[in-house]
Write an enzyme that holds these catalytic residues in place. Structure first.
Site, PDB file in Angstrom:
ATOM      1  N   ASP A  67       0.817  -1.205   0.000  1.00 60.85           N
ATOM      2  CA  ASP A  67       0.000   0.000   0.000  1.00 60.85           C
ATOM      3  C   ASP A  67       0.857   1.263   0.000  1.00 60.85           C
ATOM      4  O   ASP A  67       2.065   1.213   0.219  1.00 60.85           O
ATOM      5  CB  ASP A  67      -0.963   0.007   1.204  1.00 60.85           C
ATOM      6  CG  ASP A  67      -0.301  -0.479   2.492  1.00 60.85           C
ATOM      7  OD1 ASP A  67       0.943  -0.460   2.561  1.00 60.85           O
ATOM      8  OD2 ASP A  67      -1.025  -0.866   3.420  1.00 60.85           O
ATOM      9  N   ASN A 136      -7.658  -2.977  14.281  1.00 62.50           N
ATOM     10  CA  ASN A 136      -9.002  -3.344  13.823  1.00 62.50           C
ATOM     11  C   ASN A 136      -8.949  -4.506  12.823  1.00 62.50           C
ATOM     12  O   ASN A 136      -9.898  -4.724  12.085  1.00 62.50           O
ATOM     13  CB  ASN A 136      -9.698  -2.128  13.204  1.00 62.50           C
ATOM     14  CG  ASN A 136      -8.954  -1.584  11.987  1.00 62.50           C
ATOM     15  OD1 ASN A 136      -7.992  -2.195  11.510  1.00 62.50           O
ATOM     16  ND2 ASN A 136      -9.389  -0.447  11.469  1.00 62.50           N
ATOM     17  N   HIS A 138      -7.170  -4.780  10.136  1.00 62.75           N
ATOM     18  CA  HIS A 138      -6.948  -4.511   8.710  1.00 62.75           C
ATOM     19  C   HIS A 138      -5.654  -5.189   8.256  1.00 62.75           C
ATOM     20  O   HIS A 138      -4.730  -5.382   9.040  1.00 62.75           O
ATOM     21  CB  HIS A 138      -6.953  -3.011   8.385  1.00 62.75           C
ATOM     22  CG  HIS A 138      -5.806  -2.214   8.907  1.00 62.75           C
ATOM     23  ND1 HIS A 138      -5.943  -0.941   9.431  1.00 62.75           N
ATOM     24  CD2 HIS A 138      -4.470  -2.470   8.977  1.00 62.75           C
ATOM     25  CE1 HIS A 138      -4.765  -0.473   9.784  1.00 62.75           C
ATOM     26  NE2 HIS A 138      -3.851  -1.381   9.529  1.00 62.75           N
ATOM     27  N   GLU A 143      -9.638  -1.903   5.341  1.00 61.93           N
ATOM     28  CA  GLU A 143     -10.276  -1.637   6.621  1.00 61.93           C
ATOM     29  C   GLU A 143     -11.514  -2.528   6.785  1.00 61.93           C
ATOM     30  O   GLU A 143     -12.015  -3.085   5.795  1.00 61.93           O
ATOM     31  CB  GLU A 143     -10.693  -0.156   6.680  1.00 61.93           C
ATOM     32  CG  GLU A 143      -9.534   0.830   6.554  1.00 61.93           C
ATOM     33  CD  GLU A 143      -8.724   0.970   7.853  1.00 61.93           C
ATOM     34  OE1 GLU A 143      -8.587  -0.005   8.610  1.00 61.93           O
ATOM     35  OE2 GLU A 143      -8.217   2.074   8.092  1.00 61.93           O
TER      36      GLU A 143
HETATM   37  C1  F6R Z   1       1.482  -1.438   6.151  1.00 59.52           C
HETATM   38  C2  F6R Z   1       0.200  -2.055   6.282  1.00 59.52           C
HETATM   39  C3  F6R Z   1      -0.600  -2.044   7.532  1.00 59.52           C
HETATM   40  C4  F6R Z   1       0.213  -2.357   8.784  1.00 59.52           C
HETATM   41  C5  F6R Z   1      -0.660  -2.300  10.027  1.00 59.52           C
HETATM   42  C6  F6R Z   1       0.117  -2.561  11.295  1.00 59.52           C
HETATM   43  O1  F6R Z   1       2.008  -1.574   4.853  1.00 59.52           O
HETATM   44  O2  F6R Z   1      -0.232  -2.566   5.314  1.00 59.52           O
HETATM   45  O3  F6R Z   1      -1.643  -2.988   7.408  1.00 59.52           O
HETATM   46  O4  F6R Z   1       0.783  -3.618   8.656  1.00 59.52           O
HETATM   47  O5  F6R Z   1      -1.268  -1.048  10.117  1.00 59.52           O
HETATM   48  O6  F6R Z   1       1.038  -1.543  11.501  1.00 59.52           O
HETATM   49  P1  F6R Z   1       2.103  -1.616  12.684  1.00 59.52           P
HETATM   50  O7  F6R Z   1       3.050  -2.710  12.323  1.00 59.52           O
HETATM   51  O8  F6R Z   1       2.765  -0.267  12.658  1.00 59.52           O
HETATM   52  O9  F6R Z   1       1.340  -1.881  13.928  1.00 59.52           O
END
Ligand code: F6R
Length: 267
Positions: A67, A136, A138, A143
């Site tokens: 992303d 959440n 994701h 989301e």
């Molecule tokens: C990042 C991504 C997100 C993160 C998620 C967890 O490329 O796709 O899904 O993996 O938000 O983020 P952290 O590791 O910072 O808790």
């Protein structure tokens, strides 16, 4: 779904990195799916060490990131392209022209999403996809309520995700509320999926992912449908799981079997 419960974040990073190193050694031209966020940083450090110790080379590897924020250019310090350069690409022998991150500054983001999907397809698909998980549940920026069959597209971020990621932006800095993300359907097509999670604040998302129903309201639960998904977590992230002992026993049995089969991985 294979669930591996380890002592702490260091063990999670080492275990995850070992899977990637093994994959690249087996197929030097592997197509990697990569993630940003805090969780994979320690695993990227392990991969950098493996490269420096001449244990692995990324020279033939191709990569696709999950992303990118919409509305910021590649060279923006908070872009996921900048993150990947800083945390991994600048330290290994990967050819940056073989690394793809969705274009956050695309003039036509809808068309850019279709092009991204086509590029993945033209490479023969992703061999192994790394994922973190949001509080959440994701994955990528899919989301809750994202279609389980979704493809790369523009998504609106929830306030929870915006708040969680605010730590990366200065107080008055523009923080995007939209992103381009691979879809859940795109992720499910990767041959192997490796999800890392550490810390107590991921415990609810993990129990919902592993032991809850498959639902668009818990995007990561879609991994229950994948034939080779590995969830690698520390004790804190595993704290709400039922049958923790069973998962640990299963991992020991798998390791015994894998060793007896010459380290062939049991899904
Ligand atoms: C990042 C991504 C997100 C993160 C998620 C967890 O490329 O796709 O899904 O993996 O938000 O983020 P952290 O590791 O910072 O808790």
């Amino acid at each position: 779904m294979k669930v591996v419960i380890l002592k702490d974040a260091t063990e999670v990073a080492k275990y995850g990195a070992a899977i990637f190193v093994k994959q690249i050694k087996r197929k030097p031209s592997s197509v990697l799916g990569l993630a940003t966020g805090s969780t994979p940083v320690a695993m990227y450090e392990e991969l950098i060490s493996a490269y420096k110790n001449k244990d692995v080379s990324f020279s033939e590897v191709k990569s696709f990131n999950l992303d990118e924020y919409l509305g910021i250019a590649d060279d923006h310090p908070q872009s996921y392209r900048s993150f990947m350069n800083k945390e991994l690409f600048d330290h290994v022998d990967i050819d940056k022209s073989n690394t793809e991150v969705p274009p956050g500054d695309a003039e036509n983001p809808i068309e850019a999403c279709d092009i991204y999907e086509r590029k993945i397809f033209d490479c023969g698909g992703i061999d192994i996809q790394l994922l973190g998980i949001g509080r959440n549940a994701h994955i990528g920026f899919n989301e809750p309520s994202s279609s389980l069959g979704s493809r790369t597209r523009v998504k609106t971020l929830t306030q929870e995700t915006i708040d969680d990621n605010a730590r990366f932006f200065a107080k008055d800095e523009f923080q995007p509320h939209l992103a381009i993300t691979m879809g859940i359907g795109t992720i499910l097509e990767s041959k192997t999926v490796v999800l890392l999670a550490t810390g107590e604040n991921k415990a609810q998302a993990i129990v919902d992912t592993v032991q809850g129903p498959v639902t668009a309201h818990c995007p990561a639960s879609a991994l229950q449908l994948h034939r080779d998904a590995i969830v690698i977590i520390d004790e804190a992230a595993a704290s709400l799981l039922k049958n923790k002992d069973f998962f640990k026993k299963m991992e020991q049995e798998n390791m015994r079997l894998e060793e007896s089969l010459g380290n062939k991985r049991i899904v």
